[in-house]
Design a protein around this motif. Sequence first.
Motif, short mmCIF file in Angstrom:
data_model
loop_
_atom_site.label_atom_id
_atom_site.label_comp_id
_atom_site.label_asym_id
_atom_site.label_seq_id
_atom_site.Cartn_x
_atom_site.Cartn_y
_atom_site.Cartn_z
N ARG A 136 0.80 -1.22 0.00
CA ARG A 136 0.00 0.00 0.00
C ARG A 136 0.84 1.28 0.00
O ARG A 136 0.34 2.35 -0.32
N GLU A 181 3.79 7.06 3.10
CA GLU A 181 2.33 7.14 3.11
C GLU A 181 1.72 5.97 2.36
O GLU A 181 2.29 5.46 1.39
N GLU A 182 0.54 5.56 2.81
CA GLU A 182 -0.15 4.43 2.20
C GLU A 182 -1.50 4.86 1.62
O GLU A 182 -2.16 5.76 2.16
N ILE A 183 -1.88 4.21 0.54
CA ILE A 183 -3.21 4.44 0.00
C ILE A 183 -4.22 3.71 0.88
O ILE A 183 -3.88 2.75 1.58
N THR A 184 -5.46 4.15 0.87
CA THR A 184 -6.49 3.53 1.71
C THR A 184 -6.97 2.24 1.06
O THR A 184 -6.68 1.95 -0.12
N GLU A 185 -7.74 1.47 1.80
CA GLU A 185 -8.31 0.23 1.27
C GLU A 185 -9.24 0.53 0.10
O GLU A 185 -9.25 -0.19 -0.90
N GLU A 186 -10.00 1.61 0.22
CA GLU A 186 -10.90 2.01 -0.86
C GLU A 186 -10.12 2.38 -2.11
O GLU A 186 -10.49 2.01 -3.23
N GLN A 187 -9.04 3.13 -1.93
CA GLN A 187 -8.19 3.50 -3.06
C GLN A 187 -7.56 2.27 -3.71
O GLN A 187 -7.46 2.18 -4.93
N SER A 188 -7.15 1.33 -2.87
CA SER A 188 -6.54 0.10 -3.38
C SER A 188 -7.50 -0.68 -4.26
O SER A 188 -7.13 -1.19 -5.32
#
Length: 213
Positions: A136, A181-188
């Motif tokens: 992520r 920084e990580e992308i969110t689960e929704e973004q993934s």
Amino acid sequence: MTNISLDEEVRLFTNNAEREKYNLLGTLYGIIVALDYLERAYVRDAITAAQYSPACTRLLSQYMTMLKLVKDSVPSIEQFMTRYRMDNPAALHRIQVGVPATVEHSSEAGPETGKWIAETTQNFITFMDALKLRLRAKDQLHPILQELVTGYARFKGSKDWEGRSKMVSWLITLNSMKASEEITEEQSRQLSFDVEHAYAEFFRSLSSGKERS
């Protein structure tokens, strides 16, 4: 004298480590068999080049991954196939060459385009697998996506593909983030959807004959 029951199940393993080893060996065996069937299907024109290339690239990628996991038990693929009495010469040849037959024997589109197709297919698979493995962070995803977009853009028709603009948009999003920084689960989930759509669009364009680099 020990009594042996013919109805008793014969176990290949006595502990979890051995069970995992045999599971991995079984998976490797299955990949080789699947690759052999794929090669034969392609030679017989049972599947198109557009269907064959991504399937072959994925199987070769899976083979390389499995080989790393069983390297202590498999000195060489030839020894493995001999040990388990595998008669799959088509698969062995493809493994030894390391690229799909469409690249090895590329003609109509030219050898360079054939190479690009194989590389772009592998980049798609690598990125989709990264998302499935729940990577992520920007510093994990950005380099892979950047390589994918760079290879994707080499094709003449890519400027008209919907997938290209979406992937470039994701590159911009990732580029604006800090390395950790990580992308969110929704973004993934959305990113995965967009990349899979671009992957399907890419091969539709090849099979329809629109792409001629």
